[in-house]
Design an enzyme around this catalytic site. Structure first.
Site, PDB file in Angstrom:
ATOM      1  N   ASP A   8      -2.425  -8.981 -10.193  1.00  0.00           N
ATOM      2  CA  ASP A   8      -3.302  -8.466 -11.263  1.00  0.00           C
ATOM      3  C   ASP A   8      -2.452  -7.664 -12.268  1.00  0.00           C
ATOM      4  OD1 ASP A   8      -4.659  -5.359  -9.870  1.00  0.00           O
ATOM      5  OD2 ASP A   8      -2.775  -6.387  -9.426  1.00  0.00           O
ATOM      6  N   HIS A 237       4.621   0.378  -5.276  1.00  0.00           N
ATOM      7  CA  HIS A 237       3.616  -0.349  -4.512  1.00  0.00           C
ATOM      8  C   HIS A 237       3.907  -1.851  -4.368  1.00  0.00           C
ATOM      9  CE1 HIS A 237       1.185   3.270  -4.808  1.00  0.00           C
ATOM     10  NE2 HIS A 237       1.106   3.175  -6.118  1.00  0.00           N
TER      11      HIS A 237
HETATM   12  O1  RIB Z   1      -2.930   0.914  -5.143  1.00  0.00           O
HETATM   13  C1  RIB Z   1      -1.880   0.268  -5.817  1.00  0.00           C
HETATM   14  C2  RIB Z   1      -2.245  -1.151  -6.153  1.00  0.00           C
HETATM   15  O2  RIB Z   1      -3.340  -1.168  -7.070  1.00  0.00           O
HETATM   16  C3  RIB Z   1      -1.115  -1.907  -6.868  1.00  0.00           C
HETATM   17  O3  RIB Z   1      -1.198  -3.272  -6.554  1.00  0.00           O
HETATM   18  C4  RIB Z   1      -1.422  -1.697  -8.319  1.00  0.00           C
HETATM   19  O4  RIB Z   1      -0.902  -2.751  -9.150  1.00  0.00           O
HETATM   20  C5  RIB Z   1      -2.920  -1.752  -8.306  1.00  0.00           C
HETATM   21  O5  RIB Z   1      -3.294  -3.123  -8.336  1.00  0.00           O
HETATM   22 CA    CA Z   2      -1.185  -4.952  -8.343  1.00  0.00          CA
END
Ligand code: RIB
Ligand code: CA
Length: 302
Positions: A8, A237
């Protein structure tokens, strides 16, 4: 490692796609897109743009436009920006999305690469739930599903209980956790142990590959958001899901049956399941932060 990233994009998604694009041991087979940081249409547009920016000639397959059960929601633009790429205006990629929907593309590639394909969902896991429903062989055809999401023994980041990707489609996550597929969770328990600050983005930009300068530009907006909530840097992340898929030995993992809470105040919470029949998932609980930082930064020397 043959890999599909379900994404995303999203600023840390862009970091993850760049890492996979540059890594010599990763064959990025395609991207599938999902809502979350942006709408699915924006995610598809951004994924096409990032693939072109990174000289990737790979399919981009557009995914579900809403969660499995929950109603659609408006993305929070203060985290990744109005168009999902920080301060960047809406990009205009040349390419167009695959004629296959994301779930169809995932099933087709898993069948083609029998037991070799790794799937890294780094947004809400909706497309993977659809693929499991579409093809009963998907969970066996795919090698493993290594997803960024969840928070087992730490607070969430969109509620005290829930991490964003889990929060945005808890039904899909619970379905995947119950599917019997080989699933690894890379959640906030480890991703908040590796924070990128301004110096880190300067370092990325100073390395050989010009994509580093582009990613630093994206990072400006992301860092400002994290500063606004009192954090000195942004969590690594999404790249950590790719790194965990490639280098599992850099993580401490436990085999735990998991479930996602799908309603109430704790909706989106990932917790230990009491079920006696649920296949355990691998959960990353610790990591070698220096080695992870090293493999991430050194990729931009390529
Ligand atoms: O909590 C972090 C996640 O949420 C990551 O994938 C960031 O891109 C959002 O999608
Ligand atoms: Ca993400």
């Amino acid at each position: 490692m043959k890999l599909i990233i379900d994404t995303d994009p999203g600023i840390d998604d862009a970091l993850a796609i760049a890492y996979a694009a540059l890594h010599p041991d990763i064959e990025l087979v395609g991207l599938t897109t999902i809502f979350g940081n942006v709408t699915t249409a924006q995610a598809t547009r951004n994924a096409l743009y990032l693939a072109e920016k990174m000289n990737l000639s790979i399919p981009v397959a557009s995914g579900a436009e809403k969660p499995l059960v929950l109603p659609p929601f408006a993305p929070k633009t203060q985290v990744h920006g109005l168009e999902g790429l920080g301060h960047l205006p809406a990009p205009a990629p040349v390419g167009t999305a695959s004629s296959l929907a994301a779930a169809e593309f995932l099933c087709k590639m898993a069948e083609r690469y029998q037991g070799e394909l790794v799937v890294c969902p780094i947004g809400p896991i909706t497309n993977i739930a659809h693929a499991l429903q579409l093809d009963t062989n998907f969970s066996q055809n795919v090698d493993k599903i290594v997803f960024m999401g969840g928070a087992l023994d730490v607070r969430g980041n969109v509620s005290p209980y829930a991490e964003a990707n889990a929060f945005h489609d808890p039904h899909a996550l619970d379905f995947v956790l119950a599917s019997g597929a080989d699933v690894t969770m890379v959640g906030l328990d480890v991703t908040l142990q590796v924070l990128l600050d301004e110096q880190d983005f300067n370092q990325i930009a100073s390395r050989k590959n010009p994509i580093g300068g582009f990613l630093k530009e994206l990072g400006r907006f992301y860092l400002d958001f994290y500063k606004s909530i009192g954090l000195s840097g942004c969590g690594l992340h999404d790249p950590m899901a790719i790194i965990a898929a490639l280098y599992p030995d850099l993580f401490t993992m436990e085999s735990i049956p998991l479930e996602a809470i799908t309603e109430g105040e704790a909706s989106g919470r990932t917790c230990r399941s009491q079920s006696k029949t649920r296949t355990p998932s691998l959960v990353t609980l610790g990591c070698d932060t220096e080695a992870i930082r090293d493999t991430f930064f050194s990729i931009f020397d390529r």
